[in-house]
Design a protein around this motif. Structure first.
Motif, PDB file in Angstrom:
ATOM      1  N   ASP A   1      14.882  15.685  -6.536  1.00  0.00           N
ATOM      2  CA  ASP A   1      16.267  15.223  -6.663  1.00  0.00           C
ATOM      3  C   ASP A   1      16.372  13.957  -7.507  1.00  0.00           C
ATOM      4  O   ASP A   1      17.456  13.471  -7.777  1.00  0.00           O
ATOM      5  CB  ASP A   1      16.906  15.010  -5.283  1.00  0.00           C
ATOM      6  N   GLU A   2      15.222  13.398  -7.886  1.00  0.00           N
ATOM      7  CA  GLU A   2      15.118  12.190  -8.712  1.00  0.00           C
ATOM      8  C   GLU A   2      15.696  10.962  -8.016  1.00  0.00           C
ATOM      9  O   GLU A   2      15.915   9.939  -8.648  1.00  0.00           O
ATOM     10  CB  GLU A   2      15.757  12.396 -10.081  1.00  0.00           C
ATOM     11  N   ILE A   3      15.916  11.075  -6.710  1.00  0.00           N
ATOM     12  CA  ILE A   3      16.447   9.953  -5.927  1.00  0.00           C
ATOM     13  C   ILE A   3      15.479   9.558  -4.816  1.00  0.00           C
ATOM     14  O   ILE A   3      15.255   8.371  -4.575  1.00  0.00           O
ATOM     15  CB  ILE A   3      17.814  10.335  -5.317  1.00  0.00           C
ATOM     16  N   THR A   4      14.939  10.546  -4.142  1.00  0.00           N
ATOM     17  CA  THR A   4      14.069  10.289  -3.000  1.00  0.00           C
ATOM     18  C   THR A   4      12.711   9.815  -3.473  1.00  0.00           C
ATOM     19  O   THR A   4      12.003  10.517  -4.195  1.00  0.00           O
ATOM     20  CB  THR A   4      13.907  11.559  -2.152  1.00  0.00           C
ATOM     21  N   ILE A   5      12.347   8.607  -3.045  1.00  0.00           N
ATOM     22  CA  ILE A   5      11.071   8.021  -3.426  1.00  0.00           C
ATOM     23  C   ILE A   5      10.276   7.711  -2.157  1.00  0.00           C
ATOM     24  O   ILE A   5      10.834   7.192  -1.185  1.00  0.00           O
ATOM     25  CB  ILE A   5      11.275   6.742  -4.254  1.00  0.00           C
ATOM     26  N   ALA A   6       8.996   8.031  -2.180  1.00  0.00           N
ATOM     27  CA  ALA A   6       8.125   7.768  -1.041  1.00  0.00           C
ATOM     28  C   ALA A   6       6.977   6.861  -1.479  1.00  0.00           C
ATOM     29  O   ALA A   6       6.528   6.917  -2.624  1.00  0.00           O
ATOM     30  CB  ALA A   6       7.573   9.073  -0.485  1.00  0.00           C
ATOM     31  N   TYR A   7       6.541   6.025  -0.545  1.00  0.00           N
ATOM     32  CA  TYR A   7       5.440   5.113  -0.819  1.00  0.00           C
ATOM     33  C   TYR A   7       4.391   5.212   0.276  1.00  0.00           C
ATOM     34  O   TYR A   7       4.708   5.424   1.447  1.00  0.00           O
ATOM     35  CB  TYR A   7       5.933   3.662  -0.880  1.00  0.00           C
ATOM     36  N   ALA A   8       3.139   5.019  -0.113  1.00  0.00           N
ATOM     37  CA  ALA A   8       2.081   4.889   0.878  1.00  0.00           C
ATOM     38  C   ALA A   8       2.301   3.577   1.637  1.00  0.00           C
ATOM     39  O   ALA A   8       2.818   2.608   1.073  1.00  0.00           O
ATOM     40  CB  ALA A   8       0.719   4.868   0.201  1.00  0.00           C
ATOM     41  N   ARG A   9       1.908   3.548   2.898  1.00  0.00           N
ATOM     42  CA  ARG A   9       2.116   2.347   3.714  1.00  0.00           C
ATOM     43  C   ARG A   9       1.447   1.133   3.105  1.00  0.00           C
ATOM     44  O   ARG A   9       1.971   0.013   3.178  1.00  0.00           O
ATOM     45  CB  ARG A   9       1.549   2.573   5.120  1.00  0.00           C
ATOM     46  N   SER A  10       0.325   1.338   2.484  1.00  0.00           N
ATOM     47  CA  SER A  10      -0.458   0.215   1.966  1.00  0.00           C
ATOM     48  C   SER A  10       0.214  -0.494   0.799  1.00  0.00           C
ATOM     49  O   SER A  10      -0.149  -1.630   0.475  1.00  0.00           O
ATOM     50  CB  SER A  10      -1.842   0.706   1.542  1.00  0.00           C
ATOM     51  N   VAL A  11       1.200   0.163   0.155  1.00  0.00           N
ATOM     52  CA  VAL A  11       1.827  -0.439  -1.019  1.00  0.00           C
ATOM     53  C   VAL A  11       3.308  -0.696  -0.827  1.00  0.00           C
ATOM     54  O   VAL A  11       3.944  -1.320  -1.696  1.00  0.00           O
ATOM     55  CB  VAL A  11       1.624   0.433  -2.279  1.00  0.00           C
ATOM     56  N   LYS A  12       3.867  -0.253   0.282  1.00  0.00           N
ATOM     57  CA  LYS A  12       5.304  -0.397   0.506  1.00  0.00           C
ATOM     58  C   LYS A  12       5.680  -1.881   0.489  1.00  0.00           C
ATOM     59  O   LYS A  12       5.032  -2.709   1.124  1.00  0.00           O
ATOM     60  CB  LYS A  12       5.693   0.244   1.838  1.00  0.00           C
ATOM     61  N   GLY A  13       6.706  -2.189  -0.268  1.00  0.00           N
ATOM     62  CA  GLY A  13       7.149  -3.574  -0.395  1.00  0.00           C
ATOM     63  C   GLY A  13       6.495  -4.310  -1.549  1.00  0.00           C
ATOM     64  O   GLY A  13       6.937  -5.397  -1.938  1.00  0.00           O
ATOM     65  N   ARG A  14       5.429  -3.738  -2.096  1.00  0.00           N
ATOM     66  CA  ARG A  14       4.733  -4.377  -3.233  1.00  0.00           C
ATOM     67  C   ARG A  14       4.860  -3.554  -4.515  1.00  0.00           C
ATOM     68  O   ARG A  14       4.918  -4.124  -5.613  1.00  0.00           O
ATOM     69  CB  ARG A  14       3.244  -4.559  -2.902  1.00  0.00           C
ATOM     70  N   PHE A  15       4.879  -2.235  -4.389  1.00  0.00           N
ATOM     71  CA  PHE A  15       4.938  -1.357  -5.560  1.00  0.00           C
ATOM     72  C   PHE A  15       6.316  -0.720  -5.640  1.00  0.00           C
ATOM     73  O   PHE A  15       6.939  -0.412  -4.612  1.00  0.00           O
ATOM     74  CB  PHE A  15       3.898  -0.243  -5.453  1.00  0.00           C
ATOM     75  N   THR A  16       6.760  -0.476  -6.868  1.00  0.00           N
ATOM     76  CA  THR A  16       8.051   0.179  -7.100  1.00  0.00           C
ATOM     77  C   THR A  16       7.896   1.244  -8.167  1.00  0.00           C
ATOM     78  O   THR A  16       7.419   0.964  -9.274  1.00  0.00           O
ATOM     79  CB  THR A  16       9.113  -0.830  -7.547  1.00  0.00           C
ATOM     80  N   LEU A  17       8.312   2.457  -7.820  1.00  0.00           N
ATOM     81  CA  LEU A  17       8.307   3.570  -8.777  1.00  0.00           C
ATOM     82  C   LEU A  17       9.679   3.661  -9.418  1.00  0.00           C
ATOM     83  O   LEU A  17      10.707   3.547  -8.732  1.00  0.00           O
ATOM     84  CB  LEU A  17       7.968   4.872  -8.055  1.00  0.00           C
ATOM     85  N   SER A  18       9.696   3.870 -10.724  1.00  0.00           N
ATOM     86  CA  SER A  18      10.968   4.061 -11.428  1.00  0.00           C
ATOM     87  C   SER A  18      10.723   4.972 -12.620  1.00  0.00           C
ATOM     88  O   SER A  18       9.577   5.304 -12.930  1.00  0.00           O
ATOM     89  CB  SER A  18      11.538   2.721 -11.892  1.00  0.00           C
ATOM     90  N   GLN A  19      11.800   5.380 -13.262  1.00  0.00           N
ATOM     91  CA  GLN A  19      11.644   6.220 -14.437  1.00  0.00           C
ATOM     92  C   GLN A  19      12.730   5.913 -15.458  1.00  0.00           C
ATOM     93  O   GLN A  19      13.798   5.428 -15.105  1.00  0.00           O
ATOM     94  CB  GLN A  19      11.681   7.705 -14.072  1.00  0.00           C
ATOM     95  N   ASP A  20      12.421   6.196 -16.696  1.00  0.00           N
ATOM     96  CA  ASP A  20      13.387   6.120 -17.788  1.00  0.00           C
ATOM     97  C   ASP A  20      13.370   7.505 -18.429  1.00  0.00           C
ATOM     98  O   ASP A  20      12.474   7.821 -19.217  1.00  0.00           O
ATOM     99  CB  ASP A  20      12.984   5.033 -18.780  1.00  0.00           C
TER     100      ASP A  20
END
Length: 125
Positions: free
Chosen positions: A54-73
């Motif tokens: 859906d290009e909206i729902t993003i999931a993160y591993a617990r170890s990186v949540k709050g530090r890593f951000t996925l995005s796209q252009d």
């Protein structure tokens, strides 16, 4: 034919930041699931961050949540992974992955993806 080319890996000090880029073929970036994985020697690839079809729902591993951000252009056919507050345990080879079909609950599973880039090395000391 799906092509994925990662870049942006480097050696940085703990606490630093990096932004990884994955230049993808249009068929990958527009629709389907995409994700970032990392792998250390002797271990399986682990899902770090993923984007659902859906290009909206993003999931993160617990170890990186709050530090890593996925995005796209989409206009640049590029998926990004912004990595902040890097830790030595983030040291790994980072891969971009794509799948035309996927489940909303399996976006961080290696088995979901059938297209992979060659990887880019991140080293944190």
């Amino acid at each position: 034919h799906v092509q994925l080319v990662e870049s942006g890996g480097a050696s940085v000090q703990a606490g630093g930041s990096l932004r990884l880029s994955c230049l993808a073929s249009e068929s990958a970036i527009r629709g389907g699931c995409m994700a970032w994985f990392h792998q250390t020697p002797g271990k399986q690839r682990e899902g770090v961050a993923s984007r659902y079809i859906d290009e909206i729902t993003i999931a993160y591993a617990r170890s990186v949540k709050g530090r890593f951000t996925l995005s796209q252009d989409v206009a640049k056919n590029t998926l990004y992974l912004q990595m902040n507050n890097l830790k030595p345990e983030d040291t790994a080879l980072y891969y971009c992955a794509a799948a035309r079909t996927c489940s909303s609950i399996g976006t961080l599973r290696e088995s979901t993806y059938d297209h992979w880039g060659q990887g880019t090395q991140v080293t944190v000391s």
